[in-house]
Design a protein around this motif. Sequence first.
Motif, mmCIF file in Angstrom:
data_model
loop_
_atom_site.group_PDB
_atom_site.id
_atom_site.type_symbol
_atom_site.label_atom_id
_atom_site.label_comp_id
_atom_site.label_asym_id
_atom_site.label_seq_id
_atom_site.Cartn_x
_atom_site.Cartn_y
_atom_site.Cartn_z
ATOM 1 N N GLN A 68 -1.686 -7.027 -2.119
ATOM 2 C CA GLN A 68 -1.255 -5.725 -1.596
ATOM 3 C C GLN A 68 -0.656 -4.936 -2.760
ATOM 4 O OE1 GLN A 68 -1.205 -5.259 2.011
ATOM 5 N NE2 GLN A 68 -0.644 -3.103 1.812
ATOM 6 N N ASP A 70 0.817 -1.086 -3.628
ATOM 7 C CA ASP A 70 1.240 0.155 -2.955
ATOM 8 C C ASP A 70 0.810 0.078 -1.485
ATOM 9 O OD1 ASP A 70 2.374 1.062 -5.288
ATOM 10 O OD2 ASP A 70 0.523 1.998 -5.968
ATOM 11 N N ASN A 71 0.017 1.078 -1.072
ATOM 12 C CA ASN A 71 -0.383 1.043 0.335
ATOM 13 C C ASN A 71 -1.860 0.687 0.487
ATOM 14 O OD1 ASN A 71 0.087 1.187 3.028
ATOM 15 N ND2 ASN A 71 -0.199 3.406 3.170
ATOM 16 N N ARG A 72 -2.316 -0.202 -0.378
ATOM 17 C CA ARG A 72 -3.725 -0.607 -0.273
ATOM 18 C C ARG A 72 -3.892 -2.055 -0.713
ATOM 19 N NH1 ARG A 72 -3.248 2.710 -4.796
ATOM 20 N NH2 ARG A 72 -4.187 1.958 -6.718
#
Lengths: 115, 226
Positions: A68, A70-72
Amino acid sequence: MSNNNLIKGSLQTIILKLLEENEKMYGYEITQRVKELTAGEIKITEGALYPALHKLEAEGLLSTEIQQVDNRVRKYYSLTKDGQKEVTSKMSELQGFVENLQRILTPDLKPGFNI
Amino acid sequence: MRKLSEQELDQVKNAISYKELTSAEILMEIFDHYISHLEDFEESEFEEQLDELEDKFTYAYCHALQAKFLKASKKEIFNLQWTLFKTYFTWPRMLGTVLFLCSFIFFWSTIESKTKGLILVIPLVIVLGLNAWIWVKSYKKVREIKRIVNAKKRIESSYLSNILVQFSLMTSSFNMLILVPKILDVPNFLDSVFFLVASFSLFILYTGYTLTLFEAWRLKTKSALI
């Protein structure tokens, strides 16, 4: 780019060599590293990179890890034990080819010439 | 390097969802490539760079990549299974397997036909449970990718269908063993020599294949979306 055909044949070696020097890398990072090392002279196209990575993974030369970031989610590639062995063999194969090519391009060079 | 705004992220998600990809692995990799690339450029260059990416990752290219990955994943699982099979059968294990099979034959010859039929159902139930367990585990992992990428279509791991189909094929072949004699109206087939030999051979094949497939899944589950 005109040297695309030349790169095609050595793409797997480039990937394996980069992964030997860096513990793990992701797709985009590989393209940027090649660009950086060759001052933009060699650009690995995404069209060739991802199929090559997936092929090496299927052959058991690369292992993957999902992280994982950041947001990805990011897929990292690293060498397996078989991959580490393959780097040495691919490198000597490529070096041999470059030496022979050099002899063809400059026939005056002595047979014992090494790059 | 900068962080993309929510609006820019939505544009990226929309662009990728138009490609109608179903492989979670490919979606995840393309999405990361887009974001990593776009984060290297200023806000003013966003549109131009997104267009550039769209020229490279066309609909056709993405689907070809997805198809190739599916093929490669099948090859990878098969290679893993073969490697596991080769390394599994060391001499002590071979001896253990032979002893187990001898006991199995002895046991098989002492039980009634009805019990034989019931025993054959056990592996089917185990495989069914295993399939459900693998599917749920993969679904949980893929759900996260679906949420991040905002995919409109149903997505799943490229490895999943391959593994489940293989398990199902083995289950079907076991069913055939019971169904074919029934269809051909073979009397007392559960006691026939043919059935004993066929079920015994299939049992070895089934157990070996399922165990290596299970081990391959166990290895891949650490690094893939299954």
